[in-house]
Design an enzyme around this catalytic site. Structure first.
Site, mmCIF file in Angstrom:
data_model
loop_
_atom_site.group_PDB
_atom_site.id
_atom_site.type_symbol
_atom_site.label_atom_id
_atom_site.label_comp_id
_atom_site.label_asym_id
_atom_site.label_seq_id
_atom_site.Cartn_x
_atom_site.Cartn_y
_atom_site.Cartn_z
ATOM 1 N N ASP A 237 0.842 -1.198 0.000
ATOM 2 C CA ASP A 237 0.000 0.000 0.000
ATOM 3 C C ASP A 237 0.881 1.252 0.000
ATOM 4 O O ASP A 237 1.372 1.676 1.044
ATOM 5 C CB ASP A 237 -0.913 -0.031 1.245
ATOM 6 C CG ASP A 237 -1.904 1.134 1.249
ATOM 7 O OD1 ASP A 237 -1.985 1.859 0.241
ATOM 8 O OD2 ASP A 237 -2.613 1.288 2.277
ATOM 9 N N LYS B 43 1.568 7.827 0.706
ATOM 10 C CA LYS B 43 1.996 7.801 2.105
ATOM 11 C C LYS B 43 3.373 8.455 2.224
ATOM 12 O O LYS B 43 4.136 8.479 1.255
ATOM 13 C CB LYS B 43 2.097 6.351 2.608
ATOM 14 C CG LYS B 43 0.754 5.679 2.819
ATOM 15 C CD LYS B 43 0.936 4.282 3.383
ATOM 16 C CE LYS B 43 -0.397 3.569 3.524
ATOM 17 N NZ LYS B 43 -1.284 4.129 4.562
ATOM 18 N N ASP C 16 -5.758 6.395 -0.566
ATOM 19 C CA ASP C 16 -5.157 5.560 0.475
ATOM 20 C C ASP C 16 -6.223 4.777 1.252
ATOM 21 O O ASP C 16 -5.896 3.892 2.035
ATOM 22 C CB ASP C 16 -4.331 6.440 1.433
ATOM 23 C CG ASP C 16 -3.325 5.630 2.240
ATOM 24 O OD1 ASP C 16 -3.153 4.434 1.936
ATOM 25 O OD2 ASP C 16 -2.714 6.210 3.155
ATOM 26 N N GLU D 120 -8.031 2.433 0.228
ATOM 27 C CA GLU D 120 -8.240 1.471 -0.871
ATOM 28 C C GLU D 120 -8.783 0.133 -0.377
ATOM 29 O O GLU D 120 -9.469 -0.565 -1.114
ATOM 30 C CB GLU D 120 -6.919 1.254 -1.620
ATOM 31 C CG GLU D 120 -5.958 0.215 -1.006
ATOM 32 C CD GLU D 120 -5.438 0.577 0.389
ATOM 33 O OE1 GLU D 120 -5.479 1.775 0.734
ATOM 34 O OE2 GLU D 120 -5.013 -0.324 1.141
ATOM 35 N N ARG E 32 -11.095 -0.665 1.814
ATOM 36 C CA ARG E 32 -12.560 -0.760 1.855
ATOM 37 C C ARG E 32 -13.142 -0.899 0.450
ATOM 38 O O ARG E 32 -14.210 -1.465 0.262
ATOM 39 C CB ARG E 32 -13.131 0.457 2.595
ATOM 40 C CG ARG E 32 -12.861 1.775 1.946
ATOM 41 C CD ARG E 32 -13.056 2.955 2.884
ATOM 42 N NE ARG E 32 -11.962 3.077 3.850
ATOM 43 C CZ ARG E 32 -11.891 4.030 4.783
ATOM 44 N NH1 ARG E 32 -12.860 4.931 4.900
ATOM 45 N NH2 ARG E 32 -10.873 4.081 5.600
HETATM 46 N N1 BES Z 1 -3.337 0.012 4.973
HETATM 47 C C1 BES Z 1 -3.761 1.211 5.583
HETATM 48 C C2 BES Z 1 -4.046 1.065 7.084
HETATM 49 C C3 BES Z 1 -2.887 0.680 7.966
HETATM 50 C C4 BES Z 1 -2.246 1.633 8.728
HETATM 51 C C5 BES Z 1 -2.506 -0.632 8.103
HETATM 52 C C6 BES Z 1 -1.220 1.273 9.575
HETATM 53 C C7 BES Z 1 -1.471 -1.002 8.957
HETATM 54 C C8 BES Z 1 -0.831 -0.049 9.702
HETATM 55 C C9 BES Z 1 -5.025 1.733 4.913
HETATM 56 O O1 BES Z 1 -5.186 1.390 3.575
HETATM 57 C C10 BES Z 1 -4.975 3.223 4.994
HETATM 58 O O2 BES Z 1 -4.050 3.773 4.465
HETATM 59 N N2 BES Z 1 -5.955 3.830 5.651
HETATM 60 C C11 BES Z 1 -5.999 5.230 5.789
HETATM 61 C C12 BES Z 1 -7.446 5.672 5.624
HETATM 62 C C13 BES Z 1 -7.636 7.154 5.511
HETATM 63 C C14 BES Z 1 -7.051 7.656 4.200
HETATM 64 C C15 BES Z 1 -9.110 7.440 5.563
HETATM 65 C C16 BES Z 1 -5.481 5.582 7.178
HETATM 66 O O3 BES Z 1 -5.707 4.836 8.109
HETATM 67 O O4 BES Z 1 -4.823 6.622 7.304
HETATM 68 ZN ZN ZN Z 2 -4.225 -0.375 2.974
HETATM 69 ZN ZN ZN Z 3 -4.196 2.756 2.258
#
Ligand code: BES
Ligand code: ZN
Ligand code: ZN
Length: 493
Positions: A266, A273, A343, A345, A347
């Site tokens: 990701d 990120k 990010d 993604e 869901r």
């Molecule tokens: N894969 C990440 C969530 C994640 C964060 C997994 C830390 C493991 C450790 C997910 O796809 C993500 O990036 N979520 C975002 C959502 C936001 C953009 C609404 C997040 O948590 O910041």
């Molecule tokens: Zn993710």
């Molecule tokens: Zn993500």
């Protein structure tokens, strides 16, 4: 690693070490059972209080023994507080100590604990040992002597005959945990959607009871899985929807479907990120790994239940072709989604998988595992997974399985008012709901795609991958969820 069982201390074979458990009873330290002549060795450490019997305490005695040159006095802590988890921790501590000394073969005087069943005692010992007896060495080319040394043989002394069967059952469960850990720990460039597909076909070859179906990109286009395809747009590798069916109870229509997020890396996509946020993102297929580990165990233990695994898998990458914030994409269900952030993604790909399951697979219940939100780590840290569900009975069973296995979960609410945060002016729904209640709004998004099917969602973003080892969890992939799911499946119906 191999378990054996012998009837009593006199029958034991030679080993590198003999383990004698002690506990604290009314302020004094005592052997859990009588150790006969061996008590001449353990007397002085008790008299001097050099050994206090604390949980996980390990004291080595070097002896001129016939069977072993070393004895470990292993502390189990307060006898009144002893439970399965504390026993697991003590044997985990023992295992790590053996590894540091390169000890491979141990004899264990099995503690008989009146407040615990024999199954629980053997379960705790085997899990405590096996969960700690793991090392990920795929990318080490160092000389052999620098590689970690793991336990190879454990003999349980004074354990009943059934003990071997129990230990082997928990060994199979831990093999599923290892499979999940290995998949999470592998390089993102190795563990691609095609690699995960290969693991699935491998399982179908290994077990007649498992059938695998894989949708490639062409098939996904035909099925109109618009969200999985959108997330995949920026990737070198094609996406996949991986389906595995395990029929353990052909007479029953009951079927548990588990869905695992399989984002093999990701980057965040165009909402890239930053440094510090991306380095661990090979863990983003942790949900998929949990599902594969679970179905492996179900098939190997021949559980009398029907289980289907569904894994939507892709990288979330970045290129000129990748999907765009602000654009609207159409899901498999027909609902349109405005991308507020590329990010978010997980869901999206889960939404297509969940809608596919509801429409085509006649699930009795759906349970998904996903490293879905950073917010869950802020809320619950690394000790507890988030649980969200539209069904109280299902949630309660999963919470019970969580406490039974010490893969603890905490339920968060899905009040309908949270849905307002996902309103879009241009589409049916938006994929982000702002910072407040980030884990809940992610689950509310998923809920849109499950209809009335009893459904539960585990957010394992804080628990699937650890930056530091703790207790019997190694550094990095933990394989969280496998033991919980097997416990749940065994207690169904
Ligand atoms: N894969 C990440 C969530 C994640 C964060 C997994 C830390 C493991 C450790 C997910 O796809 C993500 O990036 N979520 C975002 C959502 C936001 C953009 C609404 C997040 O948590 O910041
Ligand atoms: Zn993710
Ligand atoms: Zn993500």
């Amino acid at each position: 690693m191999e378990f054996t069982v012998v009837a009593n201390l006199d029958n034991r074979k030679n080993a590198d070490l003999l383990v004698l458990p002690f506990w604290q009873v009314n302020g004094s330290v005592k052997g859990v059972t009588a150790y006969g002549k061996l008590e001449s060795y353990t007397k002085t450490p008790l008299e001097t209080s050099d050994f206090k019997g604390k949980e996980g305490e390990v004291l080595y005695l070097y002896v001129d023994g016939k069977h072993e040159k070393r004895i470990v006095m292993l502390g189990l802590g307060d006898s009144l507080k002893l439970n399965v988890e504390r026993l697991r921790r003590s044997f985990s501590s023992l295992t790590k100590s053996c590894q540091a000394k390169k000890i491979k073969n141990i004899n264990v005087a099995t503690p008989l604990i009146p407040t615990l069943s024999e199954e629980d005692v053997v379960r705790a010992i085997s899990e405590g040992i096996l969960l700690s007896n793991y090392a990920f060495t795929r990318y080490k080319t160092d000389k052999k002597e620098n590689l970690p040394v793991l336990l190879e043989k454990v003999t349980l002394i004074q354990a009943a005959k059934q003990a071997l069967g129990i230990a082997e059952k928990y060994q199979t469960i831990c093999e599923g945990v290892y499979l999940a850990r290995d998949l999470v720990n592998g390089n993102a460039d190795d563990i691609t959607p095609q690699f995960l597909s290969g693991v699935a076909t491998g399982l179908a070859k290994e077990f007649k009871s498992i059938k695998t179906t894989i949708f490639n990109k062409k098939r996904l286009e035909k099925e109109k899985m618009g969200l999985l395809l959108a997330v995949n747009q920026g990737s070198r590798d094609e996406p996949a929807l991986i389906i595995l069916d395990y029929i353990g109870n052909p007479k029953s229509k009951d079927k548990t479907v588990i869905v695992g997020k399989g984002v093999t890396f990701d980057t965040g996509g165009l909402n890239l990120k930053g440094t510090g946020g991306m380095e661990t993102m090979k863990c983003d297929m942790g949900g998929a790994a949990t599902c594969l580990g679970t179905i492996y165990v179900a098939a190997k233990l021949k559980l009398k239940t029907n289980l289907t695994v569904v894994i939507p898998s892709t990288e979330n990458s970045i290129s000129a072709e990748c999907y765009k914030p602000g654009d609207v994409y159409t899901s498999y269900s027909g609902k349109t989604v405005e991308i507020g952030n590329t990010d978010a993604e997980g869901r999206l790909i889960l939404a297509d998988a969940l809608a596919y399951v509801v429409k085509n697979l006649k699930p009795t219940r759906i349970i998904d595992f996903a490293t879905l939100t950073g917010a869950i780590e802020i809320a619950l840290g690394n000790e507890t997974s988030g649980l969200m569900s539209n069904d109280d009975a299902l949630a309660d069973s999963l919470i019970r399985a969580g406490s039974d296995t010490f893969e603890r979960v905490w339920r968060l609410p899905l009040y309908e008012e949270y849905r307002d945060q996902l309103k879009s002016d241009v589409a049916d729904i938006r994929n982000i709901g702002g910072r407040p209640a980030g884990s809940i709004t992610a689950a509310i998004f998923l809920q849109e795609f499950v209809g009335n099917t009893p459904w539960a969602h585990f957010d394992i973003a804080g628990t699937a991958f650890l930056n530091d080892a703790r207790r019997y969890h190694p550094k990095h992939g933990t394989g969280i969820g496998v033991r919980l799911m097997i416990d749940f499946l065994q207690n169904l119906g």
